[in-house]
Design a protein around this motif. Structure first.
Motif, short mmCIF file in Angstrom:
data_model
loop_
_atom_site.label_atom_id
_atom_site.label_comp_id
_atom_site.label_asym_id
_atom_site.label_seq_id
_atom_site.Cartn_x
_atom_site.Cartn_y
_atom_site.Cartn_z
N GLN A 182 22.17 -6.58 -0.03
CA GLN A 182 21.05 -7.20 -0.76
C GLN A 182 19.93 -6.20 -1.00
O GLN A 182 19.34 -6.16 -2.09
CB GLN A 182 20.53 -8.40 0.03
N LEU A 183 19.64 -5.39 0.01
CA LEU A 183 18.58 -4.38 -0.15
C LEU A 183 18.99 -3.32 -1.18
O LEU A 183 18.16 -2.83 -1.95
CB LEU A 183 18.26 -3.73 1.19
N LYS A 184 20.27 -2.95 -1.19
CA LYS A 184 20.76 -2.00 -2.20
C LYS A 184 20.53 -2.56 -3.60
O LYS A 184 20.04 -1.86 -4.50
CB LYS A 184 22.25 -1.73 -2.00
N GLN A 185 20.91 -3.82 -3.79
CA GLN A 185 20.83 -4.43 -5.12
C GLN A 185 19.40 -4.59 -5.60
O GLN A 185 19.14 -4.56 -6.81
CB GLN A 185 21.53 -5.80 -5.08
N ASN A 186 18.47 -4.76 -4.67
CA ASN A 186 17.07 -5.00 -5.06
C ASN A 186 16.18 -3.78 -4.82
O ASN A 186 14.96 -3.88 -4.92
CB ASN A 186 16.51 -6.18 -4.26
N TYR A 187 16.82 -2.64 -4.54
CA TYR A 187 16.03 -1.46 -4.21
C TYR A 187 15.14 -1.01 -5.36
O TYR A 187 13.99 -0.59 -5.14
CB TYR A 187 16.94 -0.31 -3.78
N ALA A 188 15.63 -1.12 -6.58
CA ALA A 188 14.83 -0.69 -7.74
C ALA A 188 13.52 -1.48 -7.82
O ALA A 188 12.45 -0.90 -8.08
CB ALA A 188 15.64 -0.86 -9.03
N ASN A 189 13.60 -2.79 -7.58
CA ASN A 189 12.39 -3.61 -7.62
C ASN A 189 11.44 -3.27 -6.47
O ASN A 189 10.22 -3.24 -6.64
CB ASN A 189 12.76 -5.10 -7.56
N LEU A 190 12.01 -3.02 -5.30
CA LEU A 190 11.19 -2.67 -4.14
C LEU A 190 10.55 -1.30 -4.32
O LEU A 190 9.38 -1.09 -3.99
CB LEU A 190 12.04 -2.69 -2.87
N LYS A 191 11.30 -0.36 -4.87
CA LYS A 191 10.77 0.97 -5.11
C LYS A 191 9.65 0.92 -6.15
O LYS A 191 8.68 1.70 -6.06
CB LYS A 191 11.89 1.90 -5.58
N ALA A 192 9.79 0.03 -7.11
CA ALA A 192 8.75 -0.11 -8.14
C ALA A 192 7.42 -0.55 -7.53
O ALA A 192 6.36 -0.30 -8.11
CB ALA A 192 9.21 -1.11 -9.20
N GLU A 193 7.49 -1.21 -6.38
CA GLU A 193 6.28 -1.62 -5.68
C GLU A 193 5.79 -0.55 -4.71
O GLU A 193 4.95 -0.81 -3.85
CB GLU A 193 6.52 -2.93 -4.92
N ASN A 194 6.36 0.65 -4.82
CA ASN A 194 5.98 1.79 -3.98
C ASN A 194 6.30 1.54 -2.50
O ASN A 194 5.52 1.89 -1.61
CB ASN A 194 4.50 2.12 -4.15
N LEU A 195 7.45 0.93 -2.26
CA LEU A 195 7.90 0.66 -0.90
C LEU A 195 9.03 1.62 -0.53
O LEU A 195 10.01 1.76 -1.27
CB LEU A 195 8.40 -0.78 -0.77
N ALA A 196 8.89 2.28 0.62
CA ALA A 196 9.96 3.13 1.14
C ALA A 196 10.77 2.32 2.16
O ALA A 196 10.21 1.49 2.88
CB ALA A 196 9.39 4.37 1.80
N ILE A 197 12.07 2.57 2.21
CA ILE A 197 12.94 1.89 3.17
C ILE A 197 13.61 2.92 4.05
O ILE A 197 14.13 3.94 3.57
CB ILE A 197 14.01 1.04 2.45
N LEU A 198 13.57 2.67 5.35
CA LEU A 198 14.30 3.49 6.33
C LEU A 198 15.26 2.57 7.08
O LEU A 198 14.82 1.60 7.71
CB LEU A 198 13.34 4.16 7.32
N ALA A 199 16.55 2.87 7.00
CA ALA A 199 17.56 2.07 7.70
C ALA A 199 17.94 2.77 9.00
O ALA A 199 18.22 3.98 9.00
CB ALA A 199 18.78 1.88 6.82
N VAL A 200 17.93 2.01 10.11
CA VAL A 200 18.20 2.58 11.43
C VAL A 200 19.29 1.74 12.11
O VAL A 200 19.07 0.55 12.38
CB VAL A 200 16.94 2.58 12.31
N PRO A 201 20.47 2.31 12.38
CA PRO A 201 21.53 1.55 13.04
C PRO A 201 21.25 1.38 14.53
O PRO A 201 20.78 2.30 15.19
CB PRO A 201 22.78 2.40 12.80
N GLU A 202 21.56 0.19 15.06
CA GLU A 202 21.35 -0.06 16.48
C GLU A 202 22.35 0.71 17.34
O GLU A 202 22.03 1.11 18.46
CB GLU A 202 21.45 -1.56 16.78
N GLN A 203 23.57 0.87 16.83
CA GLN A 203 24.59 1.58 17.59
C GLN A 203 25.03 2.81 16.80
O GLN A 203 24.80 2.90 15.61
CB GLN A 203 25.81 0.68 17.88
#
Length: 676
Positions: free
Chosen positions: A552-573
């Protein structure tokens, strides 16, 4: 040597600037009558203006020269015009200095114009307005402005020095007016017009002094930033204390002049009495002015040379106690005793009023009022004291970061968990065998009531009259600070339970751990890289449980990036090579691999919500957590699907929160990278 020259140059140009401002204001309030401006004292005062204006320019040039000498470390470079040009062009200090110099030159030109033209009240007012511009420029290079060039930072300091000019700068004019009486008047009574002038200035001076105190408190609060212990334990605090003491003396002299000497002068019946009372008033005003000049010099050193209180180091607190309203207020009878003490101290004001009405002597008034104030403080202050240690105000040398907290958790599990329990609630397996009840460090506000230095002292040397041992011999200094960071991580994590998927506008009070990381493609960075640029969505996920959310985040990344939002994904394991390929396929945002474990461990402390306390046993880390961190580095919102099913699955809700963050205009200090 350069610092001494710089301090005198700043003081010299600032004093000249304030005298021009205050003198012009004094002439404005002198009145509309033409005969006022034909008096000899006005002519003498005006002769000073060109010299004072040129002094401002000279002081600014010397100040810049000393600054360049300090920056370059080579005085010989002052002879190179290019060095001056480059400094002015390439630095904010140089650019502000250029504006400062231009405003000072304009003031000099207007003063010359004023001297050659007809004297008029409006021209003095305009000259005063021009004189405020260099003072505003001076405020733009103060410690307050260093926190950020915003109106909220600069304006209080600018008003403080402008108001100081209105009061201090008017004293030379007052002295010249009194000098005319002392040296020239032979037989006439005090002039009604001159009494009016003095009354107007005196009436204006009182509210101006109160505003000076008010703006000084605002500036001081910003500079101290709750680090008020620096007032009695650092050079900055000692200088400020000296400044406050001088101000109190000056206020007492001003009150005496207003309440005693001015009425005597106004009621003078002959030339001898007029001259005598004018001389007495002039003597005390001269003392007031000299003290004000000294106060200004101290203020100049504070503003430009002393390390601000919030950054000053207190390596060795000199007292065995400190005051803390937060730690004592809820104790039995503390509030009652404090209010009773303040009421006793407040009686001093009533005594002053009644004593003045009954014409008590000045000594009697001061003595009774002082006894009441001292008695009130003796009642109110002792209940607010708690024990302090040499390390109480020691500033942590180890950042509040994910690595420190993670390592602190390991040390806690090795040395502390048996007594304090797995979540710091004081319910470890040995807790019942101890002679003292252990505090709940998770849900109780101990980290708010005590300083990091207190915790460091207890971990190092133990707690008196308890079973708490010291670990100075077993753990290094850095290890002990890691433990302190972990304790604060526990407490701050519990405080974060108030967070939800929706932000509270302008509420920036949770400092998350900072961290360094390396992504799967080898890119490195730190959380602070995003300060002032972008908000960050920190996504802590499990695989494959979080698969749908990552998609879901991949599909909506363009919209989130347009709002000047950076995403950092961190795996628990730790991801296997195959899992890493699955996760990173078409992944448009960074995936953290190196540093992931520490990030997960530190941010998991903020996993609790209002409806999911997670206080039993060791607790559990949810499969998926998301944290929204704003551009100033504050943790503003959080979504945990286990506790809030819908939340940011609605991407529009997430976008709305980012928009709110982007639209915030309130200027705040960036989140600290150290606990305090």
């Amino acid at each position: 040597m350069l610092e001494v020259v710089a301090a005198f140059a700043r003081w010299f140009q600032l004093a000249a600037n304030l005298i021009i401002l205050g003198s012009c204001i004094f002439l404005v309030i002198a009145g509309k009558e033409k005969q006022t401006y034909s008096a000899q004292w006005v002519e003498k005062l005006e002769r000073l203006f060109p010299k004072l204006a040129i002094s401002i320019v000279i002081g600014l040039v010397v100040t810049l020269a000393t600054t360049i000498g300090q920056v370059t470390g080579d005085i010989s470079k002052l002879l190179q015009a290019q060095v001056w040009f480059d400094f002015i062009k390439d630095t904010r200090t140089g650019q502000i200095w250029a504006g400062h110099l231009v405003s000072a030159v304009l003031l000099t030109l207007f003063v010359a114009y004023l001297r050659k033209n007809e004297k008029a009240r409006g021209r003095y007012l305009f000259c005063a307005l021009i004189a405020t511009v260099p003072l505003i420029a001076d405020a733009m290079v103060s410690h307050s402005a260093a926190e950020g060039m915003t109106i909220s930072n600069v304006m209080p300091y600018a008003l403080h020095i402008i108001l100081a000019g209105v009061w201090l700068g008017g004293l030379p004019a007052l002295l010249l007016l009194k000098y005319e009486y002392v040296t020239l008047i032979k037989s006439k009574k005090s002039s009604f017009l001159d009494v009016q002038i003095l009354n107007r200035f005196s009436s204006m001076a009182l509210p101006v002094m109160l505003l000076i105190v008010l703006t000084g408190v605002i500036v001081g609060d910003h500079i101290f930033d709750d680090h008020y212990a620096a007032l009695v334990a650092t050079p900055y605090g000692w200088l400020l204390s000296a400044k406050i003491l001088l101000l109190c003396i000056i206020l007492a002299i001003a009150a005496s002049v207003r309440s005693y000497w001015l009425p005597l002068f106004a009621s003078s019946k002959d030339g001898f009495e007029t001259k005598k009372n004018a001389a007495g008033m002039r003597k005390w005003v001269r003392i007031e002015f000299l003290l004000a000049v000294v106060l200004l010099f101290i203020a100049t050193i504070i503003a430009n040379n002393a390390t601000p209180a919030k950054y000053a180091l207190i390596d060795d607190w000199p007292f065995p106690f400190r005051f803390s309203i937060v730690a004592t207020w809820n104790m039995e009878n503390v509030a009652v005793q404090v209010w009773c003490g303040l009421a006793i101290a407040a009686l001093a004001l009533i005594v002053l009023y009644l004593g003045r009405t009954a014409n008590w002597s000045l000594k009697r008034l001061i003595a009774i009022s002082a006894v009441l104030v001292i008695s009130g403080l003796a009642v109110a202050l002792p209940p607010l004291t708690i024990e302090a240690y040499p390390e109480t105000y020691l500033k942590p040398p180890v950042p509040y970061d994910a690595v420190s907290i993670s390592y602190g958790a390991e040390l806690y599990a090795e040395h502390c968990v048996d007594c304090h329990g797995p979540q710091g609630r004081g319910n470890g397996i040995k807790a019942r065998t101890l002679s003292t009840v252990l505090p709940d460090m998770l849900t109780e506000p101990h980290t708010v009531e005590h300083t990091p230095g207190d915790f460091y002292y207890w971990i190092s040397f133990g707690m008196k009259d308890t079973d708490m041992p010291g670990y100075a011999d077993q753990l290094s200094e850095e290890d002990r600070w890691d433990l302190v960071n972990y304790v604060y991580g526990l407490s701050r994590g519990y405080q974060a339970r108030i967070l939800s998927p929706e932000i509270i506008p302008n509420r920036k009070n949770i400092h998350p751990p900072v961290f360094a990381y390396t992504t799967y493609d080898g890119t490195s960075g730190v959380l602070q890289d995003y300060r002032g640029k972008q908000s960050v969505l920190l996504v802590i996920f499990s695989w494959p449980e979080s698969n749908k959310r990552i998609v879901q985040l991949k599909q909506n990344y363009a919209n989130l990036k347009a709002e000047n939002l950076a995403i950092l994904a961190v795996p628990e394991q730790t991801l296997t090579p195959d899992e890493l390929l699955e996760v990173t396929e078409d992944l448009p945002f960074p995936l953290v691999v190196d540093g992931a474990h520490e990030i997960v461990q530190s941010y998991a402390l903020s996993r609790r919500t209002m409806n999911r306390a997670d206080l039993l046993g060791r607790g559990s880390i949810p499969d998926h957590m998301e944290f929204l961190i704003d551009r100033d580095g504050y943790l503003r919102a959080r979504w945990i699907p286990l506790a809030e099913e819908t939340g940011w699955r609605n991407i529009e809700l997430l976008i709305k929160q980012v928009e709110l963050l982007n639209n915030e205009t309130r200027a705040v200090v960036a989140a600290s990278e150290f606990i305090k």
